[in-house]
Enzyme design. Sequence first.
Site, mmCIF file in Angstrom:
data_model
loop_
_atom_site.group_PDB
_atom_site.id
_atom_site.type_symbol
_atom_site.label_atom_id
_atom_site.label_comp_id
_atom_site.label_asym_id
_atom_site.label_seq_id
_atom_site.Cartn_x
_atom_site.Cartn_y
_atom_site.Cartn_z
ATOM 1 N N GLY A 1 6.901 6.352 -4.998
ATOM 2 C CA GLY A 1 7.107 5.737 -6.299
ATOM 3 C C GLY A 1 6.664 4.292 -6.373
ATOM 4 C CB SER B 1 3.223 5.965 -0.077
ATOM 5 O OG SER B 1 4.487 6.521 -0.398
ATOM 6 C CE LYS B 2 0.017 7.611 -8.484
ATOM 7 N NZ LYS B 2 -0.729 6.734 -9.356
ATOM 8 N NE ARG B 3 4.974 12.974 -1.066
ATOM 9 C CZ ARG B 3 5.374 13.866 -0.173
ATOM 10 N NH1 ARG B 3 4.615 14.124 0.865
ATOM 11 N NH2 ARG B 3 6.514 14.500 -0.307
#
Length: 487
Positions: free
Chosen positions: A258, A254-256
Amino acid sequence: MSAEVRTRFAPSPTGYMHIGNLRTALYEYLIAKKHNGKFILRIEDTDQDRYVEGSVDVIYKTLKIAGLQHDEGPDIGGDYGPYVQSERKPIYMEYAKKLVEMGKAYYCFCSKEMLAEEKQKCEAEGRVFRYDRHCLNLPKEEVEARLAAGEPFVIRQKMPTEGSTTFEDVVYGTITVDNSELEDQILIKSDGLPTYNFANVIDDHLMKITHVVRGNEYLSSAPKYNLLYEAFGWEVPTYVHVPLIINEEGRKLSKRAGDPSFEDLLEKGYLVEAIINYVALLGWSPGTNEEFFTLEELCRVFDIHGINKSPAVFDINKLTWMNGEYIRRMSLDRFHEIALPYLKTAIKNPAIDLKKVSRILQPRTEVLCDIPGKVDFIDELPDYDIELYVHKKMKTTLENSLEGLKAALPVLEAIEEWNEQNIHDSLVSLAERMGVKNGQIMWPVRTAITGKAVSPGGAVEIADILGKEETIRRIKAGIDKLSAHKK
RNA sequence: GGCCCAUUGGUCAAGUGGUCAAGACACCGCCCUCUCACGGCGGUAACAGGGGUUCGAAUCCCCUAUGGGUCACCA
């Protein structure tokens, strides 16, 4: 007999391409192309809240860069459009109403707020919230009256309370779930748009999708979709649920957290071909020891049965290695072309032959963004510590380094035609005459002209690139530096 | 928590009852060598655990453990 294979990539326009999405798109593309079928792009924009301006263009661009060219889609049309779900709004409502008529779905007037409250209460009591089918048996007249009055509503799928639902997945095999586990999910939201759970079934059917490829997070929803196909009497497509790609922490990428997106990787200097190649191998194996494939080769070799069941960790380390492999395998001209922008950020001196720099860089580069840091000494000699001259393996000390530099200086000055061959021969014969190891001359020279402990290429190559004048200037500076230390 | 899925070295993975359990990345060592890389050679390292079934289980069944997914008017 066999119908045309049709797969679809159905991203939400959220602004960037997840690695997981990229791989799904890739597999869909490969399955279609392997069977001379069609790869379709459909935009799933039924959640207006999440819509990100301009992101549809990002999707087009990304697919193009990745080389996964679709055969039908919003931008190029096709026989099964529109290919944007928000433009298909009336279609979903029509089918939802059919389900209501068949008694497989019903109108629900429960407000979001009410349900949220209910849910909170449940959670406070430690129970799992489940819609209580409050509106299931509303009298027909009441429903019609409330609809006529313009009351907001949703349409829910009526799940069977008994029995079980079984479906086949090509990767995971036969999966059976008790119907009692299924909730009366919402098909049409109060804004009149469908949920993914409904839209995907309608669209996949109407667009004649034969192979539904998606992440395995949809595995637990699949029975609900089956029930819908059954209700309509439609043929269920072949399900291909692919294992999740996870990060080193074992979580879904996930982008969150990183984790890099496709765009992030490109920006860091990873090559499209390497990313595609690496990602294809995450969760799939060709069954051979081969691991380098072009997109065309993948189209040929790819086989659903090689898809793995267990989640795969995205290992940037191996991608980096593979990227380096791609770099080493390309021609010098090609490498020079892609390295040039990176070289230019670090080297402004027009006198430098950048092609020569590329030549020494190519076998030493794994990711393009590493380039500037490797060649930053070319424009300007860094202020280095004289301890750099001391190298155990080269048997150099501050003293013999100074001697080496002093001896090398006139030899280099005497070179008339400045090229690698001559520089090399001059320095090697110098070492020979002095009766020392090559390294005892080479190391001090390399150190003096690079000012770094590590450089791409050795003394000879660097000296050639810097040119005679600059090389001599740096050697003299080195001599001064060492002499000053000696006092 | 219910349900679903998974479990071969640190990572990617081959393997579908009989193999000394491949290969790749990473790591370590040696060689090459004007640094570092590249390249070459070699090495460490795995079937989650326990029961079955079988002449024989990584492969089939059950249980346990661990990990993940999912339980939205998100997709």
